[in-house]
Design a protein around this motif. Structure first.
Motif, PDB file in Angstrom:
ATOM      1  N   LEU A  96      30.964  10.650  -3.578  1.00 13.86           N
ATOM      2  CA  LEU A  96      30.275   9.987  -2.443  1.00 13.86           C
ATOM      3  C   LEU A  96      28.934   9.999  -2.390  1.00 13.86           C
ATOM      4  O   LEU A  96      28.170   8.810  -2.260  1.00 13.86           O
ATOM      5  N   VAL A 102      35.942   3.983   2.028  1.00 12.21           N
ATOM      6  CA  VAL A 102      34.628   4.520   2.346  1.00 12.21           C
ATOM      7  C   VAL A 102      33.588   3.241   2.748  1.00 12.21           C
ATOM      8  O   VAL A 102      33.640   2.580   2.008  1.00 12.21           O
ATOM      9  N   ILE A 144      34.767   6.940   6.796  1.00 10.26           N
ATOM     10  CA  ILE A 144      35.721   7.427   5.737  1.00 10.26           C
ATOM     11  C   ILE A 144      37.213   7.209   6.337  1.00 10.26           C
ATOM     12  O   ILE A 144      37.577   7.867   7.291  1.00 10.26           O
ATOM     13  N   ILE A 192      35.509  10.319   9.804  1.00  8.72           N
ATOM     14  CA  ILE A 192      36.585  10.423   9.083  1.00  8.72           C
ATOM     15  C   ILE A 192      38.022  10.168   9.990  1.00  8.72           C
ATOM     16  O   ILE A 192      38.192  10.722  10.855  1.00  8.72           O
ATOM     17  N   LEU A 217      28.706   6.759   7.620  1.00  7.91           N
ATOM     18  CA  LEU A 217      29.626   6.774   6.642  1.00  7.91           C
ATOM     19  C   LEU A 217      30.997   6.926   7.190  1.00  7.91           C
ATOM     20  O   LEU A 217      31.168   7.954   7.860  1.00  7.91           O
ATOM     21  N   SER A 233      31.029  -0.993   0.859  1.00  7.23           N
ATOM     22  CA  SER A 233      32.505  -0.189   0.745  1.00  7.23           C
ATOM     23  C   SER A 233      32.961  -0.082  -0.298  1.00  7.23           C
ATOM     24  O   SER A 233      32.632  -0.600  -1.226  1.00  7.23           O
TER      25      SER A 233
END
Length: 76
Positions: free
Chosen positions: A43, A14, A5, A62, A3, A25
């Motif tokens: 999420l 995301v 971000i 992230i 994942l 996405s």
């Protein structure tokens, strides 16, 4: 799956990757006042709506230009 971000001043993008393949996405509004519970639920809902269980996600990456959101995002 991974994942990814990307937190910007206006939107959080995301993306879900299976290897090099982009599976899906999404864009959500950046709100530094959201709690980690609110972000986590969002999420989970996005991934589960796409048929992906949260236990299939092995890692999270992230990138952020909004430092005040990082505590909530990391705890989500």
């Amino acid at each position: 799956m991974i994942l990814a971000i990307d937190v910007g001043n206006t939107n959080i993008v995301v993306a879900l990757f299976d290897g090099e393949e982009l599976k899906n996405s999404w864009r959500i509004s950046t709100d530094k006042n959201k709690t980690s519970d609110e972000i986590g639920i969002t999420l989970c809902q996005l991934t589960e709506h796409s048929g992906i269980s949260s236990d299939q996600i092995e890692d999270v990456i992230i990138s952020s230009v909004v430092p005040p959101i990082m505590h909530s995002l990391c705890n989500a």
